[in-house]
Design a protein around this motif. Structure first.
Motif, PDB file in Angstrom:
ATOM      1  N   PHE A 297     -25.569  18.530  34.605  1.00 48.09           N
ATOM      2  CA  PHE A 297     -24.389  17.757  34.973  1.00 48.09           C
ATOM      3  C   PHE A 297     -23.203  18.709  35.037  1.00 48.09           C
ATOM      4  N   PRO A 298     -22.339  18.627  36.074  1.00 48.83           N
ATOM      5  CA  PRO A 298     -21.213  19.556  36.193  1.00 48.83           C
ATOM      6  C   PRO A 298     -20.212  19.392  35.051  1.00 48.83           C
ATOM      7  N   ALA A 299     -19.699  20.494  34.583  1.00 53.90           N
ATOM      8  CA  ALA A 299     -18.712  20.475  33.497  1.00 53.90           C
ATOM      9  C   ALA A 299     -17.330  20.169  34.062  1.00 53.90           C
ATOM     10  N   GLY A 300     -16.418  19.768  33.184  1.00 54.55           N
ATOM     11  CA  GLY A 300     -15.040  19.530  33.600  1.00 54.55           C
ATOM     12  C   GLY A 300     -14.745  18.066  33.804  1.00 54.55           C
ATOM     13  N   ARG A 301     -13.501  17.825  34.205  1.00 60.36           N
ATOM     14  CA  ARG A 301     -13.050  16.457  34.442  1.00 60.36           C
ATOM     15  C   ARG A 301     -13.745  15.883  35.657  1.00 60.36           C
ATOM     16  N   MET A 302     -14.119  14.638  35.559  1.00 63.17           N
ATOM     17  CA  MET A 302     -14.747  13.972  36.696  1.00 63.17           C
ATOM     18  C   MET A 302     -13.726  13.176  37.496  1.00 63.17           C
ATOM     19  N   TRP A 303     -12.563  12.913  36.902  1.00 64.21           N
ATOM     20  CA  TRP A 303     -11.525  12.154  37.593  1.00 64.21           C
ATOM     21  C   TRP A 303     -10.481  13.124  38.085  1.00 64.21           C
ATOM     22  N   SER A 304     -10.154  13.057  39.339  1.00 62.44           N
ATOM     23  CA  SER A 304      -9.117  13.922  39.873  1.00 62.44           C
ATOM     24  C   SER A 304      -8.239  13.113  40.813  1.00 62.44           C
ATOM     25  N   SER A 305      -7.072  13.630  41.071  1.00 64.13           N
ATOM     26  CA  SER A 305      -6.128  12.935  41.920  1.00 64.13           C
ATOM     27  C   SER A 305      -5.283  13.952  42.655  1.00 64.13           C
ATOM     28  N   LYS A 306      -4.764  13.563  43.796  1.00 67.04           N
ATOM     29  CA  LYS A 306      -3.872  14.467  44.513  1.00 67.04           C
ATOM     30  C   LYS A 306      -2.452  14.413  43.946  1.00 67.04           C
TER      31      LYS A 306
ATOM     32  N   PRO B 285       0.213  14.525  40.539  1.00 63.23           N
ATOM     33  CA  PRO B 285       0.245  15.281  39.275  1.00 63.23           C
ATOM     34  C   PRO B 285       0.356  14.420  38.022  1.00 63.23           C
ATOM     35  N   TRP B 286      -0.477  13.399  37.880  1.00 63.58           N
ATOM     36  CA  TRP B 286      -0.385  12.490  36.743  1.00 63.58           C
ATOM     37  C   TRP B 286      -0.457  13.232  35.413  1.00 63.58           C
ATOM     38  N   SER B 287      -1.439  14.091  35.254  1.00 61.52           N
ATOM     39  CA  SER B 287      -1.652  14.740  33.955  1.00 61.52           C
ATOM     40  C   SER B 287      -0.619  15.822  33.657  1.00 61.52           C
TER      41      SER B 287
ATOM     42  N   THR C 202      -3.861   2.946  36.980  1.00 59.56           N
ATOM     43  CA  THR C 202      -5.156   3.577  36.731  1.00 59.56           C
ATOM     44  C   THR C 202      -4.987   4.873  35.947  1.00 59.56           C
ATOM     45  N   ALA C 203      -4.039   5.708  36.373  1.00 59.12           N
ATOM     46  CA  ALA C 203      -3.793   6.977  35.681  1.00 59.12           C
ATOM     47  C   ALA C 203      -3.350   6.725  34.245  1.00 59.12           C
TER      48      ALA C 203
ATOM     49  N   GLY D  57      -3.956   7.484  28.886  1.00 60.93           N
ATOM     50  CA  GLY D  57      -3.270   6.952  27.713  1.00 60.93           C
ATOM     51  C   GLY D  57      -1.768   7.156  27.776  1.00 60.93           C
ATOM     52  N   ARG D  58      -1.201   7.038  28.965  1.00 57.54           N
ATOM     53  CA  ARG D  58       0.237   7.246  29.179  1.00 57.54           C
ATOM     54  C   ARG D  58       0.808   6.056  29.934  1.00 57.54           C
ATOM     55  N   THR D  59       2.134   6.005  30.038  1.00 55.27           N
ATOM     56  CA  THR D  59       2.793   4.915  30.752  1.00 55.27           C
ATOM     57  C   THR D  59       3.523   5.472  31.967  1.00 55.27           C
ATOM     58  N   PHE D  60       3.161   4.974  33.140  1.00 54.64           N
ATOM     59  CA  PHE D  60       3.801   5.365  34.396  1.00 54.64           C
ATOM     60  C   PHE D  60       4.371   4.124  35.067  1.00 54.64           C
ATOM     61  N   ARG D  61       5.468   4.287  35.804  1.00 53.99           N
ATOM     62  CA  ARG D  61       6.042   3.200  36.589  1.00 53.99           C
ATOM     63  C   ARG D  61       6.433   3.738  37.963  1.00 53.99           C
TER      64      ARG D  61
END
Length: 71
Positions: A10-19, A21-23, A47-48, A53-57
């Protein structure tokens, strides 16, 4: 027919990515997406937030949508 394979690692690393810059956002930082639709960005913010575990608006502003990290 699709072949079945065993022992493929199984590939290592994050499986969720986005275009977007949420993180990378710190509290009270924001980013602007020109021409974006509010519903799409608010859904992405929700979703992010759940995944990280953060709050975005998101809010519609002139020319697009701005997203803030609040917590």
């Amino acid at each position: 027919m699709i072949p079945i394979e065993s022992n493929v690692p199984f590939p290592a690393g994050r499986m969720w990515s986005s275009k977007y810059p949420w993180s990378s956002l710190e509290v009270n930082q924001s980013f602007f997406v020109p021409g974006a639709q509010f519903r799409s960005m608010q859904s992405g913010a929700s979703t992010a937030g759940r995944k990280l575990g953060r709050t975005f608006r998101a809010r519609t502003v002139e020319g697009g949508v701005r997203v803030w990290r609040l917590a």
